[in-house]
Write a protein that holds these residues in place. Sequence first.
Motif, PDB file in Angstrom:
ATOM      1  N   ARG A  41       0.815  -1.209   0.000  1.00  0.00           N
ATOM      2  CA  ARG A  41       0.000   0.000   0.000  1.00  0.00           C
ATOM      3  C   ARG A  41       0.851   1.263   0.000  1.00  0.00           C
ATOM      4  N   PHE A  42       2.150   1.134   0.231  1.00  0.00           N
ATOM      5  CA  PHE A  42       2.993   2.316   0.242  1.00  0.00           C
ATOM      6  C   PHE A  42       3.498   2.686  -1.162  1.00  0.00           C
ATOM      7  N   ALA A  50       1.641   3.489  12.696  1.00  0.00           N
ATOM      8  CA  ALA A  50       0.716   4.489  12.176  1.00  0.00           C
ATOM      9  C   ALA A  50       1.334   5.008  10.880  1.00  0.00           C
ATOM     10  N   TYR A  51       0.571   5.759  10.127  1.00  0.00           N
ATOM     11  CA  TYR A  51       1.152   6.432   8.964  1.00  0.00           C
ATOM     12  C   TYR A  51       0.379   7.703   8.677  1.00  0.00           C
ATOM     13  N   ILE A  98      -0.864  10.531   5.697  1.00  0.00           N
ATOM     14  CA  ILE A  98      -1.261  10.530   4.288  1.00  0.00           C
ATOM     15  C   ILE A  98      -1.007  11.920   3.714  1.00  0.00           C
ATOM     16  N   GLU A 111      -7.421  14.046   9.689  1.00  0.00           N
ATOM     17  CA  GLU A 111      -7.865  13.005  10.606  1.00  0.00           C
ATOM     18  C   GLU A 111      -6.770  11.968  10.819  1.00  0.00           C
ATOM     19  N   GLN A 112      -6.145  11.567   9.714  1.00  0.00           N
ATOM     20  CA  GLN A 112      -5.098  10.551   9.834  1.00  0.00           C
ATOM     21  C   GLN A 112      -3.889  11.098  10.596  1.00  0.00           C
ATOM     22  N   TYR A 132      -4.817  11.280  14.412  1.00  0.00           N
ATOM     23  CA  TYR A 132      -4.854  10.016  15.135  1.00  0.00           C
ATOM     24  C   TYR A 132      -3.516   9.290  15.092  1.00  0.00           C
TER      25      TYR A 132
END
Lengths: 373, 455
Positions: A237-238, A270-271, A273, A299-300, A303
């Motif tokens: 996904r990266f 965590a990551y 975006i 939001e990402q 959190y």
Amino acid sequence: MNNHNSRSLIKRLALRTMLGALILPVIAVGAEPGAAAEDQSADWAPPGGRIGYVFWDEVSWGIRETPTKEECPEGFNIGPREQFAELFPKDGKKRTLMETQLMREAQVWFPDTKPDTFEFHEVASKYALGVDLDGKDSSEDFVSDDGRTGIDNQLFRVVGCIRNYRREGELGIINTKWRQQNPFNRVTFELTDVDSLKNDPEVTVSYYRTLDTLLAGPTGNYLPGGTQRVDARWGKRFMASTKGRIVDGVLETEPFEQLLVPEWALSDPAYNIFKDARLRLTLSPEGAEGVLAGFIDIEQWYYAMNTSWATHHAAYGQASAASMYKALMRLADAYPDPETGENTAISGAMDIKLTQVYVIHPENEEQTLAASH
Amino acid sequence: MTRSSTIRGLLALGLAAAPMLSIAAAQSPWPDSPSMEQEKYEPVPMPSGFQVVVSEQEGPVFADARGHTLYQWPVRQLRNGPVGERKSQPSCDDTKYTVNSGLMSPYPGGFELPEVETRPSCLDVWPAVLAEDDATPVDKWTIAERKDGTRQWVYDGYALYTSVLDDAPGEVNGAISGTTGEVGARRPVQVPSMVPPQFRVETLLVGRILTTDTGQMVYASEQDAPDESRCDAACLEKWAPILAPAYVTARGDFSAIERAPGIRQWTFRKQPLYTYIGEPMYKMYGSDEPGWDNVYVQYTPKPPAAFTVQESPTGLVLADKNGMTVYRYNCVDDALDQLACDYPEAPQAYRFTVCGGGDVERCLESFPYVEAEEGANSDSQLWSVMWIDPMTGKRAMPDQAGALRVWAYRERPIYTHFRDKAPGDMRGDTWGEFYGYRNGYKAFWLRSDFGRRLP
């Protein structure tokens, strides 16, 4: 070949890495050994038109710090511990855990955009790190130190006067440490189709999560010449790719539609975006440095911060999550929610350093093994 | 620009395949037919009235005459001070604490605890294991004098308790043996595993896994025959036989074979043992090699069929039938006796704080229960189906209006998370106070390739 199936490569790759570090200066000078070492402006093309850079230093979230702290004329923000003390002074009044600690934690995990009880000190500066992300030069934009206008970096306004995010803060120390030490955070850019590291109108820039440890130098730095294997299993996904151009040794990319930047700090993964992410990096055969800019998903980001930084650790750096959320939403400048119209992303930049590596793709691992014999 | 065709192809493949691959369940870390053998343990002298019970998750644990697991509460330093018991100094008593202690930075103490009127004492939930008047010490089993004059059994220095959450032999519902984070947690008292000094056994959600004493994973090859290694020169490029000293004799499940004159290799249940060359500590890369498996001294029962296993950016995680990551809720309050608040009978105010900001409806949206289908059940002690009143978070009667039938792990409901949109997402992991350990959620990790230790 599964990338994890090649762990026996590691020792050989380490040897190859050491060899790479030794021969890199020779490669870098190309056909005229010694010339480039003397003349840093000399042109050079990486072998096969391909060069990788692994991200090793997360300097800051795009904070342009001055020795006089002039970007924070109202001072720094207070954090969770100070806010709690203001709200609940030791006045002998009986209070419950529900209306104190648990109420405060509720605000961390379910923040709102109501006006803050506490004064929030935003950055006030003409200058900032970053990139012009939207092609406009509006009133809230900054100017870069090299005179570029229209710099979009509203995140700087949010975090620039919070100690945790400045060089003196815990985040700067620990995030950089984990950027270097935790393999979850290992990401690498690879430039291909490079005819010149000085000027090339079109190169391809690819992004991978990679798997290998960094090649540590003797003074806390990281050396060029290492290898990084692409994580084609957990890291799917990266993966991302875009085009870019190199002008006078500076790479500027077209937007990546989205970049996920892993961030495993004190706890679990965590990551962040970055939407419409762009790189602006000064390149050399040994490394690169500059900014990764983009519209950061609020939001990402929020959190990822909270799951990576307990209130206890955030309190060290006076970072109040609930207050930051209000500022993030107040200063958000992109990606409006189709239903509410509220912006969901904020422009920002990560100040980064990278060192040169050889990127090993899964289909080449066997060849690399054979070559390393 | 043909030079980049390979990389573009890879990217295209990766990007296109990612969603498709992620929808399918990942390969389960449990074998199709896991061995039912149990972990062997060292014979330990015990006073009468005690026994060893082999639990499904923790392996062999000490238990009282009823089979109830024994626990200890060793002192540990929290951020603002120590908590727990010092050796031979039991402190768990009948005090009903009413305020928090302030051991959890940055919050101070002195605030009234939730449900304070009904809050139990430490002894109410951790009954002391008392010694008879004529009881005498045996080996590591000694006796401490309590402040109330009673005598309490002690093992290896720390006082012993049972948990009111355990009913049947083998249940370990009071506490876990794994990482508990920044809390003063109790621990089940585990019996030393019968492994040679070169090995250790660690508790994973998949089972009790064998490692070397230096933290390397131990592997067995499906190509080997019983007591015969078939790992040839090419195989030895990747795999290192775990060598045994010359004087080793068979004991328990361990023995040794002579793979070459004077070269002995450890075996476990007749399987020759190896490490994967170059593998960092606590990683399981070798299990990706076809025909090679981690070695478990015992497996936990497989999760019920309603669950799947998914690949995340970190490793393998347990998920519900739709592929959504499953989370456990952890909670220990911050009173001096550090009582658990992670089970339905405990105050739910803590959980409602981090799952809904105190709003129960929002809590049900952000961390919904994993509901069980009608008739769903489990014959494992680890997995169960329970009825929950969603508005209180407490147990409900089956015929109670609005009650939900939900899956539970160790008698605690499990959850999914509203920010996870696709299989492998794990955005609820470490959500809550102190990284999901003090009052929050942890993903149900089965394998982590990136952590510093076992998940």
